[in-house]
Structure formats: C-alpha cells, structure tokens
Motif scaffolding. Structure first.
Motif, PDB file in Angstrom:
ATOM      1  N   LEU A 145       0.860  -1.190   0.000  1.00  0.00           N
ATOM      2  CA  LEU A 145       0.000   0.000   0.000  1.00  0.00           C
ATOM      3  C   LEU A 145       0.890   1.232   0.000  1.00  0.00           C
ATOM      4  N   GLY A 146       0.413   2.294  -0.664  1.00  0.00           N
ATOM      5  CA  GLY A 146       1.173   3.548  -0.652  1.00  0.00           C
ATOM      6  C   GLY A 146       1.882   3.774  -1.969  1.00  0.00           C
ATOM      7  N   PRO A 147       2.396   4.998  -2.173  1.00  0.00           N
ATOM      8  CA  PRO A 147       3.076   5.304  -3.423  1.00  0.00           C
ATOM      9  C   PRO A 147       4.272   4.388  -3.632  1.00  0.00           C
ATOM     10  N   ALA A 148       4.437   3.913  -4.850  1.00  0.00           N
ATOM     11  CA  ALA A 148       5.575   3.068  -5.250  1.00  0.00           C
ATOM     12  C   ALA A 148       5.527   1.658  -4.663  1.00  0.00           C
ATOM     13  N   ALA A 149       4.506   1.353  -3.864  1.00  0.00           N
ATOM     14  CA  ALA A 149       4.454   0.017  -3.250  1.00  0.00           C
ATOM     15  C   ALA A 149       4.177  -1.044  -4.326  1.00  0.00           C
ATOM     16  N   HIS A 150       4.820  -2.196  -4.177  1.00  0.00           N
ATOM     17  CA  HIS A 150       4.652  -3.320  -5.090  1.00  0.00           C
ATOM     18  C   HIS A 150       3.802  -4.404  -4.429  1.00  0.00           C
ATOM     19  N   SER A 151       3.066  -5.134  -5.242  1.00  0.00           N
ATOM     20  CA  SER A 151       2.322  -6.302  -4.764  1.00  0.00           C
ATOM     21  C   SER A 151       2.615  -7.461  -5.704  1.00  0.00           C
ATOM     22  N   PHE A 152       2.495  -8.681  -5.172  1.00  0.00           N
ATOM     23  CA  PHE A 152       2.836  -9.868  -5.960  1.00  0.00           C
ATOM     24  C   PHE A 152       1.921 -11.001  -5.524  1.00  0.00           C
ATOM     25  N   ASP A 153       1.306 -11.685  -6.503  1.00  0.00           N
ATOM     26  CA  ASP A 153       0.391 -12.777  -6.129  1.00  0.00           C
ATOM     27  C   ASP A 153       1.003 -14.148  -6.419  1.00  0.00           C
ATOM     28  N   GLY A 154       2.285 -14.176  -6.707  1.00  0.00           N
ATOM     29  CA  GLY A 154       2.962 -15.430  -7.032  1.00  0.00           C
ATOM     30  C   GLY A 154       3.263 -15.533  -8.523  1.00  0.00           C
ATOM     31  N   ARG A 155       2.570 -14.751  -9.316  1.00  0.00           N
ATOM     32  CA  ARG A 155       2.766 -14.792 -10.772  1.00  0.00           C
ATOM     33  C   ARG A 155       2.806 -13.380 -11.362  1.00  0.00           C
ATOM     34  N   THR A 156       1.918 -12.514 -10.850  1.00  0.00           N
ATOM     35  CA  THR A 156       1.827 -11.156 -11.399  1.00  0.00           C
ATOM     36  C   THR A 156       2.282 -10.137 -10.359  1.00  0.00           C
ATOM     37  N   ARG A 157       3.110  -9.214 -10.811  1.00  0.00           N
ATOM     38  CA  ARG A 157       3.595  -8.155  -9.925  1.00  0.00           C
ATOM     39  C   ARG A 157       3.006  -6.845 -10.429  1.00  0.00           C
ATOM     40  N   ARG A 158       2.474  -6.050  -9.517  1.00  0.00           N
ATOM     41  CA  ARG A 158       1.970  -4.727  -9.913  1.00  0.00           C
ATOM     42  C   ARG A 158       2.555  -3.690  -8.967  1.00  0.00           C
ATOM     43  N   TRP A 159       2.612  -2.460  -9.458  1.00  0.00           N
ATOM     44  CA  TRP A 159       3.206  -1.429  -8.628  1.00  0.00           C
ATOM     45  C   TRP A 159       2.456  -0.120  -8.793  1.00  0.00           C
ATOM     46  N   ASN A 160       2.459   0.652  -7.708  1.00  0.00           N
ATOM     47  CA  ASN A 160       1.697   1.900  -7.661  1.00  0.00           C
ATOM     48  C   ASN A 160       2.486   3.057  -8.248  1.00  0.00           C
ATOM     49  N   LEU A 161       1.752   4.104  -8.617  1.00  0.00           N
ATOM     50  CA  LEU A 161       2.386   5.367  -9.004  1.00  0.00           C
ATOM     51  C   LEU A 161       3.384   5.756  -7.926  1.00  0.00           C
ATOM     52  N   SER A 162       4.561   6.201  -8.334  1.00  0.00           N
ATOM     53  CA  SER A 162       5.596   6.430  -7.323  1.00  0.00           C
ATOM     54  C   SER A 162       5.559   7.838  -6.737  1.00  0.00           C
ATOM     55  N   ALA A 163       5.106   8.821  -7.493  1.00  0.00           N
ATOM     56  CA  ALA A 163       5.105  10.196  -6.959  1.00  0.00           C
ATOM     57  C   ALA A 163       3.929  10.367  -5.992  1.00  0.00           C
ATOM     58  N   TRP A 164       4.217  10.931  -4.820  1.00  0.00           N
ATOM     59  CA  TRP A 164       3.199  11.076  -3.779  1.00  0.00           C
ATOM     60  C   TRP A 164       1.974  11.820  -4.302  1.00  0.00           C
ATOM     61  N   ASP A 165       2.171  12.956  -4.998  1.00  0.00           N
ATOM     62  CA  ASP A 165       1.023  13.756  -5.444  1.00  0.00           C
ATOM     63  C   ASP A 165       0.169  12.991  -6.455  1.00  0.00           C
ATOM     64  N   ALA A 166       0.822  12.290  -7.378  1.00  0.00           N
ATOM     65  CA  ALA A 166       0.067  11.534  -8.388  1.00  0.00           C
ATOM     66  C   ALA A 166      -0.709  10.401  -7.725  1.00  0.00           C
ATOM     67  N   TYR A 167      -0.079   9.738  -6.781  1.00  0.00           N
ATOM     68  CA  TYR A 167      -0.744   8.646  -6.035  1.00  0.00           C
ATOM     69  C   TYR A 167      -1.954   9.190  -5.279  1.00  0.00           C
ATOM     70  N   ARG A 168      -1.732  10.295  -4.555  1.00  0.00           N
ATOM     71  CA  ARG A 168      -2.811  10.864  -3.729  1.00  0.00           C
ATOM     72  C   ARG A 168      -3.987  11.302  -4.609  1.00  0.00           C
ATOM     73  N   ARG A 169      -3.675  11.951  -5.738  1.00  0.00           N
ATOM     74  CA  ARG A 169      -4.755  12.408  -6.626  1.00  0.00           C
ATOM     75  C   ARG A 169      -5.564  11.226  -7.164  1.00  0.00           C
ATOM     76  N   ALA A 170      -4.864  10.167  -7.548  1.00  0.00           N
ATOM     77  CA  ALA A 170      -5.567   8.999  -8.098  1.00  0.00           C
ATOM     78  C   ALA A 170      -6.511   8.411  -7.063  1.00  0.00           C
ATOM     79  N   VAL A 171      -6.017   8.211  -5.858  1.00  0.00           N
ATOM     80  CA  VAL A 171      -6.855   7.568  -4.837  1.00  0.00           C
ATOM     81  C   VAL A 171      -8.022   8.468  -4.464  1.00  0.00           C
ATOM     82  N   SER A 172      -7.764   9.784  -4.316  1.00  0.00           N
ATOM     83  CA  SER A 172      -8.854  10.667  -3.884  1.00  0.00           C
ATOM     84  C   SER A 172      -9.913  10.807  -4.978  1.00  0.00           C
ATOM     85  N   ALA A 173      -9.533  10.550  -6.241  1.00  0.00           N
ATOM     86  CA  ALA A 173     -10.528  10.591  -7.329  1.00  0.00           C
ATOM     87  C   ALA A 173     -11.212   9.244  -7.517  1.00  0.00           C
TER      88      ALA A 173
END
Ligand code: SF4
Length: 369
Positions: free
Chosen positions: A258-286
């Motif tokens: 969770l949080g900007p730039a945080a990565h997640s992995f389900d054993g096969r697929t890896r995804r990662w969040n927007l790294s810039a704090w402002d871009a992350y915050r704007r996306a979540v608040s929208a």
C-alpha cells in the motif's frame, strides 16, 4: 499475508538515495491516512491472516507517533492477525524519542529497523544524514527501554576511499550495541543523486571493486566472530532473529503493498503503484486505482527469479529446478564461490560477490563468470 506500507516522506534527500520519496519538513499525515484508507478499500484479494507488516520508506518514523496506531489500526482492522505477527517500523535515529518509542510499542510495533549507516560523524554529514553517531546508541537504548528489543541496524559499505571511513571500527561499534539483526548495503551510484553529480564533476570517485569486495568479506569475518550469521547476501542475524517479512520476499511468497511506489505480488503477477506522492494521492482521492503498471512473469522469468532469490539465501538452490545441463559446479566449488551438498547449491561470501554472474551462467544467459 505479508503487507508492506510505504511512507514516502523524508526531511531531505541523502546523497546516495534515488528512492521514491517526497521531501517535506512536515508530514501531511491527514492526507496520507486518507489516501491509505482509500487504497485499502479498493483492494480485492485481501487475504488473512496477517503474518508480517512492514512500514518502510521514506522515513516512517517521521509520521506523528500518536498516529502510527491509527495507521496500523486502519490498515489491519478487518484483517485477522497471527498471534506473533511481526510489525516492523523503519526509523531514523534522530526520530527515536522515549515518547515515540512508547507510542510505537503501544501501537503493536515489535521490530525497528534503524538507519544507522555509519558511526563516523564526518561520513554521516557526507551522506546528508540528519543524525550523528551518538544518536544511534541513544536510539538503541531508548527502544530497549520501551520494550522493543528486536532491532536491526543498516550500515553502508564501499564508500569512496578519500572519506577515510574505518569500516572495521564501524562494524565493531555496531556489534557492541548487540542488535538482533544487521543489514549491510554496498554503496551504488544511482542516476540523478547528489553522489552521481559529485562523481560527474570529479569531486569524488566511486569505490574500486577491490575495496567493495574486501569490506564485504571483512564484514562476514567480523560478524561471524560476534555471533551473527548471514542468512541472505546482505543480512545477518544472531539467535536466528531473521526478518520474517523480507524472508517472505526471498522465498517468492505473495505480498501486498500500500502507498506510493508500493509493489504487490500474487505469485505470478507483480503490480506497482504510481511512485510520486502527489500523483498517487490524486488517483486515490478521485476513486481511481493508483496502480501504475503490472507484469505477469513468463515461465522463464519465474525460473530466473527462483534461481536468483534462492541463491541470495543460505537455503540455496535445489539443482533439480534447473532442468538443463549447467556449468561446471565443481570448478565453481574449487574457486570457493559455492558449496555443493547433495543436490543443493549454496553461495559462499565470495560467491555472493558475483551472484549476478553465477545466476546468468546457471540460467543460460551467459557461459562465463
Ligand atoms: S532517509 Fe532513507 S529514504 Fe530518505 S532520503 Fe535518506 S536513504 Fe532515502
């Protein structure tokens, strides 16, 4: 489940750091809490129970201590926890006060990873760190007093020669504090850092490979004498107090971030969040997903990761997973890079120094080491 929460704020940028951070004198705590709550509600695939939680950064210890409990409570409220969930907080020594340590412990934090880096004040100033050497010992004592004795210290080695850093002395100072765990990182020169700029204008030089290797091997000797055992290429523990959270990464287990730039992995697929704090915050608040991108590993990529992660650890690699004729392991053993016990291949400290080359040879990307 293994959960990582990225707190991206730092008061300034260290000279070598290219992490995804937001430099702030004051942490926007309310906005950050709202954003983490928002992302948490969008997640599907949330699984119980929680085994480890890692607050990393950035500098999570900048987050107001009294709000750490709110943050942890919000993140894990609907999640059942193992009895002995490991909750780690990354902290800088200057943030460790008696009040903060008590609040952290009260919130459930039972492990602290301290960014010590060196015990030489001149070196710490060169790194742009905000603490001096005395603060590291004071922070360790304060955390012990608050009931947090599962401590890890980070140290950086392989610094430019002209700094005159006494690596043996720093290792001895670290061991004298008797932390349960030590993480040792070799300095790397990353683009767009103050260090890269100093090097490009000739103000300093990156360390020679020989110095890097000598300091790494010195650390193995000194830490072994002090009762520590390297269980991964950069990490050593005494009394087997390994980082359970990081061990989950190295064994290829799924995790959520969770949080900007945080990565997640389900054993096969890896995804990662927007790294810039402002871009992350704007996306979540929208109400939008903060995921920037994702990749699904092919079978070949999965094999490569498995080989690489296995050889990083003392568990080593069962050779059966390779499924093809490999290079001459007896020759590698003769060079002192690996040991072979039955079907299991393990790196020695000298092998860990050339891990990338060994993995490339084992996976067929390269024939020579
Ligand atoms: S405190 Fe850590 S994350 Fe922040 S700038 Fe320094 S090295 Fe980077």
């Amino acid at each position: 489940m293994h959960l990582y929460v990225h707190v991206p704020f730092c008061v300034r940028r260290c000279s070598y750091c290219d992490f995804s951070i937001a430099v702030r004198k004051r942490v926007p705590a309310a906005e950050y809490l709202d954003a983490i709550r928002g992302e948490r509600t969008t997640l599907s695939g949330w699984v119980d129970p929680l085994e480890t939680l890692y607050l990393g950064g950035g500098t999570p210890s900048l987050f107001p201590a009294e709000l750490i409990a709110t943050l942890l409570g919000d993140v894990v409220r609907s999640t059942s926890r193992c009895d002995d969930v490991e909750i780690t907080l990354e902290a800088n020594p200057e943030d460790v006060t008696a009040n903060a340590a008590r609040e952290w412990r009260g919130a459930g934090v039972n492990r602290v990873s301290l960014g010590a880096q060196s015990f030489d004040d001149r070196v710490l100033r060169w790194m742009h760190r905000s603490h001096d050497a005395a603060r590291v010992g004071a922070a360790v004592a304060t955390l012990h007093d608050a009931g947090i004795d599962n401590l890890s210290l980070d140290l950086i080695f392989g610094l430019p020669a002209e700094l005159g850093r006494d690596w043996k002395r720093d290792l001895d100072r670290a061991c004298a504090l008797a932390p349960a765990h030590l993480s040792l990182y070799g300095l790397t020169v990353e683009e767009r850092t103050p260090l890269a700029r100093w090097i490009s204008r000739g103000a300093t030089r990156p360390p020679a490979d020989e110095r890097y290797a000598a300091e790494y091997l010195e650390a193995h000797e000194r830490l072994a004498a002090a009762g520590y055992r390297f269980y991964e290429v950069s990490n050593a523990a005494r009394d087997d107090r390994r980082s359970r959270h990081n061990s989950a990464y190295w064994s290829g287990r799924p995790y959520l971030g969770l949080g900007p730039a945080a990565h997640s992995f389900d054993g096969r697929t890896r995804r990662w969040n927007l790294s810039a704090w402002d871009a992350y915050r704007r996306a979540v608040s929208a109400g939008r997903s903060p995921v920037e991108s994702q990749e699904t590993l092919t079978a070949a990529q999965q094999e490569l990761e498995h080989v690489y992660l296995s050889l990083r650890t003392v568990a080593g690699l069962p050779l059966a997973v390779l499924g093809r004729p490999g290079p001459s392991l007896a020759a590698w053993e003769g060079q002192g890079w690996v040991t072979l016990e039955g079907d299991r291949l393990r790196c020695t400290p000298a092998g860990w120094l050339r891990l990338d080359a060994l993995v490339a040879a084992l996976t067929g990307d390269c024939q020579t080491v």
